[in-house]
Write a protein that holds these residues in place. Structure first.
Motif, PDB file in Angstrom:
ATOM      1  N   LEU A  68       0.657 -41.135 -14.541  1.00 57.68           N
ATOM      2  CA  LEU A  68       1.489 -40.886 -16.125  1.00 57.68           C
ATOM      3  C   LEU A  68       2.928 -41.423 -15.405  1.00 57.68           C
ATOM      4  N   GLY A  69       3.147 -42.173 -14.930  1.00 55.08           N
ATOM      5  CA  GLY A  69       4.566 -42.262 -14.311  1.00 55.08           C
ATOM      6  C   GLY A  69       4.126 -43.842 -14.629  1.00 55.08           C
ATOM      7  N   GLU A  70       3.446 -44.389 -14.703  1.00 50.45           N
ATOM      8  CA  GLU A  70       2.771 -45.713 -15.119  1.00 50.45           C
ATOM      9  C   GLU A  70       2.798 -45.881 -16.743  1.00 50.45           C
ATOM     10  N   ALA A  71       2.229 -45.089 -16.961  1.00 53.71           N
ATOM     11  CA  ALA A  71       1.921 -44.967 -18.617  1.00 53.71           C
ATOM     12  C   ALA A  71       3.293 -44.848 -19.168  1.00 53.71           C
ATOM     13  N   TYR A  72       4.202 -43.829 -18.925  1.00 49.05           N
ATOM     14  CA  TYR A  72       5.339 -43.220 -19.086  1.00 49.05           C
ATOM     15  C   TYR A  72       6.843 -45.018 -19.422  1.00 49.05           C
ATOM     16  N   ALA A  73       6.378 -45.657 -17.773  1.00 46.16           N
ATOM     17  CA  ALA A  73       7.211 -46.540 -16.948  1.00 46.16           C
ATOM     18  C   ALA A  73       6.495 -47.432 -18.026  1.00 46.16           C
ATOM     19  N   GLY A  74       5.495 -48.451 -18.744  1.00 44.56           N
ATOM     20  CA  GLY A  74       4.990 -48.799 -19.476  1.00 44.56           C
ATOM     21  C   GLY A  74       6.034 -48.686 -21.083  1.00 44.56           C
ATOM     22  N   PHE A  75       6.037 -47.507 -21.411  1.00 45.50           N
ATOM     23  CA  PHE A  75       5.772 -46.971 -22.442  1.00 45.50           C
ATOM     24  C   PHE A  75       7.921 -46.957 -22.995  1.00 45.50           C
ATOM     25  N   ALA A  76       7.843 -46.738 -22.368  1.00 45.01           N
ATOM     26  CA  ALA A  76      10.308 -46.805 -22.556  1.00 45.01           C
ATOM     27  C   ALA A  76       9.861 -47.774 -21.944  1.00 45.01           C
ATOM     28  N   LEU A  77       9.501 -49.148 -21.412  1.00 41.36           N
ATOM     29  CA  LEU A  77       9.961 -50.448 -21.524  1.00 41.36           C
ATOM     30  C   LEU A  77       9.544 -51.303 -22.880  1.00 41.36           C
ATOM     31  N   ARG A  78       7.795 -50.780 -23.697  1.00 42.76           N
ATOM     32  CA  ARG A  78       8.091 -51.557 -25.122  1.00 42.76           C
ATOM     33  C   ARG A  78       8.790 -50.862 -25.985  1.00 42.76           C
ATOM     34  N   HIS A  79       8.914 -49.931 -25.709  1.00 36.51           N
ATOM     35  CA  HIS A  79       9.744 -48.887 -26.823  1.00 36.51           C
ATOM     36  C   HIS A  79      11.210 -49.613 -26.502  1.00 36.51           C
ATOM     37  N   PHE A  80      11.763 -48.931 -25.681  1.00 34.85           N
ATOM     38  CA  PHE A  80      13.300 -48.375 -25.569  1.00 34.85           C
ATOM     39  C   PHE A  80      14.000 -49.894 -24.646  1.00 34.85           C
ATOM     40  N   GLU A  81      13.430 -50.829 -24.355  1.00 31.53           N
ATOM     41  CA  GLU A  81      13.428 -51.612 -23.331  1.00 31.53           C
ATOM     42  C   GLU A  81      14.287 -51.093 -21.575  1.00 31.53           C
ATOM     43  N   ALA A  82      13.949 -49.975 -21.608  1.00 33.26           N
ATOM     44  CA  ALA A  82      14.409 -49.807 -20.505  1.00 33.26           C
ATOM     45  C   ALA A  82      13.414 -49.494 -19.078  1.00 33.26           C
ATOM     46  N   ASP A  83      14.520 -50.211 -18.243  1.00 33.56           N
ATOM     47  CA  ASP A  83      13.289 -50.333 -16.389  1.00 33.56           C
ATOM     48  C   ASP A  83      12.902 -48.851 -15.746  1.00 33.56           C
ATOM     49  N   VAL A  84      11.757 -48.001 -16.337  1.00 31.32           N
ATOM     50  CA  VAL A  84      11.857 -47.062 -15.367  1.00 31.32           C
ATOM     51  C   VAL A  84      11.084 -47.212 -14.505  1.00 31.32           C
ATOM     52  N   PRO A  85      11.159 -46.695 -13.403  1.00 30.17           N
ATOM     53  CA  PRO A  85      10.269 -47.182 -11.747  1.00 30.17           C
ATOM     54  C   PRO A  85       9.160 -46.015 -12.154  1.00 30.17           C
ATOM     55  N   SER A 268      -4.164 -30.576 -16.790  1.00 26.46           N
ATOM     56  CA  SER A 268      -4.430 -31.771 -16.737  1.00 26.46           C
ATOM     57  C   SER A 268      -4.889 -32.375 -17.869  1.00 26.46           C
ATOM     58  N   LEU A 269      -5.849 -31.358 -19.311  1.00 23.24           N
ATOM     59  CA  LEU A 269      -5.264 -31.968 -20.066  1.00 23.24           C
ATOM     60  C   LEU A 269      -4.631 -33.203 -20.937  1.00 23.24           C
ATOM     61  N   GLY A 270      -3.455 -31.965 -20.264  1.00 27.80           N
ATOM     62  CA  GLY A 270      -2.500 -33.030 -20.880  1.00 27.80           C
ATOM     63  C   GLY A 270      -1.541 -34.216 -20.204  1.00 27.80           C
ATOM     64  N   VAL A 271      -2.001 -34.022 -19.010  1.00 29.02           N
ATOM     65  CA  VAL A 271      -2.008 -35.744 -18.660  1.00 29.02           C
ATOM     66  C   VAL A 271      -2.368 -36.712 -19.412  1.00 29.02           C
ATOM     67  N   VAL A 272      -3.849 -36.236 -19.946  1.00 34.81           N
ATOM     68  CA  VAL A 272      -4.800 -37.099 -20.361  1.00 34.81           C
ATOM     69  C   VAL A 272      -4.087 -37.411 -21.247  1.00 34.81           C
ATOM     70  N   ALA A 273      -3.992 -36.101 -22.246  1.00 35.91           N
ATOM     71  CA  ALA A 273      -3.462 -36.990 -23.866  1.00 35.91           C
ATOM     72  C   ALA A 273      -2.020 -37.824 -23.516  1.00 35.91           C
ATOM     73  N   ALA A 274      -0.837 -37.622 -22.663  1.00 36.54           N
ATOM     74  CA  ALA A 274      -0.439 -38.183 -22.183  1.00 36.54           C
ATOM     75  C   ALA A 274      -0.541 -39.621 -21.703  1.00 36.54           C
ATOM     76  N   VAL A 275      -0.904 -39.816 -20.492  1.00 33.68           N
ATOM     77  CA  VAL A 275      -1.723 -40.877 -20.782  1.00 33.68           C
ATOM     78  C   VAL A 275      -2.409 -41.974 -22.002  1.00 33.68           C
ATOM     79  N   ALA A 276      -2.964 -41.423 -22.622  1.00 32.90           N
ATOM     80  CA  ALA A 276      -3.459 -41.675 -24.309  1.00 32.90           C
ATOM     81  C   ALA A 276      -2.345 -42.281 -24.902  1.00 32.90           C
ATOM     82  N   ALA A 277      -1.717 -41.381 -24.925  1.00 31.80           N
ATOM     83  CA  ALA A 277      -0.423 -41.739 -26.091  1.00 31.80           C
ATOM     84  C   ALA A 277       0.670 -42.719 -25.876  1.00 31.80           C
TER      85      ALA A 277
END
Length: 398
Positions: A68-85, A268-277
């Motif tokens: 989940l952290g990796e998925a959001y970090a990638g999303f933030a970098l692509r969309h907001f140019e934010a470097d989120v560990p 658990s399904l929330g994590v699945v959906a968030a990672v996919a999104a």
């Protein structure tokens, strides 16, 4: 073919059990923040696969980072140019829960400042966390949503210690500029205060504005957290998975170390959906922003033609328009509109005591939005209203 598919009335009533299911037949729902659009296919596919393999138990016990952290970090970098560990991304049930946890764990037991209007569930957070809520009204007659920095300074000087920031703003639809956020930061730092930034609507910034996360500003890491989620942008709030993003390891560690019972309800399904999104939803999100931009422009034309005395601040983000209808002479226009066949959110839910305002959800089909404004005009001006057609709304055929 557009990636955004409008739900029919029948589909919407089955899928959106609060927004449509709790609204009387014949009344068009334009209130709670859900969209009348089918879910993005990558998300439904991921959820089907998870259910097929029986992944409906507890989620993995990962207090920060992980997929989940990796998925959001990638999303933030692509969309907001934010470097989120990734390891500074912590799961939680939803954004309101994340804000509550941040207040309980990180903030001093002192008053919190809430700019008005404010998302209605935020009004109870002071009470349930044992803090006074000190309101910071944003001038309702101003053309733009602007936080009064002098008044914010005075509130901190009197003893407030936390600002609950909503960026982008719900219900005002405003996106704070970098300069505005830097002004807020300077006041906060001067008083040694803290910021909890609700950034759930960040993916829904419309053309003409640019999202800047409060945490991306220099000098904010040690006094702020951002709370984010895929739920509003991808229409999946019922799956319960938001994220608290910290600016430094020390803040992360304080949140990771809290008792499990204080933060244990994401699914658990929330994590699945968030990672996919976050990993596969970019094309759908781009199509959604394009549709919302079209709806925003359509609303402007419809108001000009049908309700010329309505006032609306520039809608820079989200799909909720904050409308000033005081010129039509109704203290509670939401009640008048309900009788006219449209359900909107009453303005007093966001600013207790403020009359004449409503929040209007535009995330629907152009046909429905056109009918919504037509019914609003008829109800507010005493003309012949809608709402007597048994639910027909100009939706596409099933």
């Amino acid at each position: 073919m557009s990636l955004i598919r409008d739900l029919t009335d029948e589909e919407a009533r089955a899928a959106l059990v609060l927004k449509w299911g709790e609204t009387e037949p014949g009344v068009l729902p334009a209130w709670v923040a859900e969209m009348d659009y089918a879910i993005a296919e990558p998300i439904t596919s991921a959820l089907r696969d998870a259910v097929d393999r029986g992944e409906v138990g507890y989620p993995a016990f990962v207090r920060s980072g992980g997929k989940l952290g990796e998925a959001y970090a990638g999303f933030a970098l692509r969309h907001f140019e934010a470097d989120v560990p990734p390891d500074r991304v912590l799961p939680t049930a939803d954004v309101t829960v994340g804000v509550r946890i941040a207040l309980e764990v990180l903030s001093e037991r002192a008053p919190m400042v809430l700019p008005l209007p404010a998302y209605d569930p935020q009004h109870g957070l002071g009470r349930i966390t044992g803090r006074e809520q000190w309101d910071l009204p944003v001038e309702p007659d101003a053309d733009r949503y602007v936080v009064d920095l002098d008044e914010l300074d005075r509130l901190f000087a009197r003893g407030a210690r936390t600002l609950l920031l909503t960026q982008p703003h719900n219900p005002a639809g405003h996106v704070h500029t970098r300069e505005e956020l830097e002004g807020i930061r300077d006041v906060v730092v001067r008083h040694g205060a803290r910021v909890v930034s609700d950034e759930i609507h960040a993916p829904l910034v419309l053309p003409g504005a640019e999202f800047v996360s409060y945490l991306s500003l220099e000098g904010t890491a040690d006094h702020a957290v951002a709370v984010v989620a895929a739920s509003k942008a991808f229409n999946i709030p019922g799956l319960k998975c938001a994220q608290i993003v910290t600016g430094d390891d020390a803040t992360r560690d304080r949140l990771v170390e809290i008792p499990m019972a204080q933060n244990d309800s994401w699914g658990s399904l929330g994590v699945v959906a968030a990672v996919a999104a976050y990993t596969e939803g970019d094309p759908w999100l781009a199509a959604l922003v394009e549709r919302l931009d079209q709806q925003r422009m359509l609303l402007g034309r419809l108001l000009t033609e049908n309700l010329p005395q309505a006032r609306m601040r520039p809608l820079e983000a989200t799909y909720m328009a904050w409308l000033d209808l005081r010129a039509y002479g109704h203290d509670d226009p939401a009640e008048v509109l309900l009788r006219g066949g449209v359900r909107v959110s009453p303005g007093q839910a966001y600013w207790p005591g403020l009359g004449g305002h409503v929040r209007l959800n535009i995330a629907t089909s152009p046909e429905r939005l056109t009918e919504i404004v037509r019914r609003m005009a008829a109800a507010l001006t005493g003309g012949r209203g809608g709402g007597d057609d048994g639910g027909a709304s100009g939706a596409p055929p099933a």
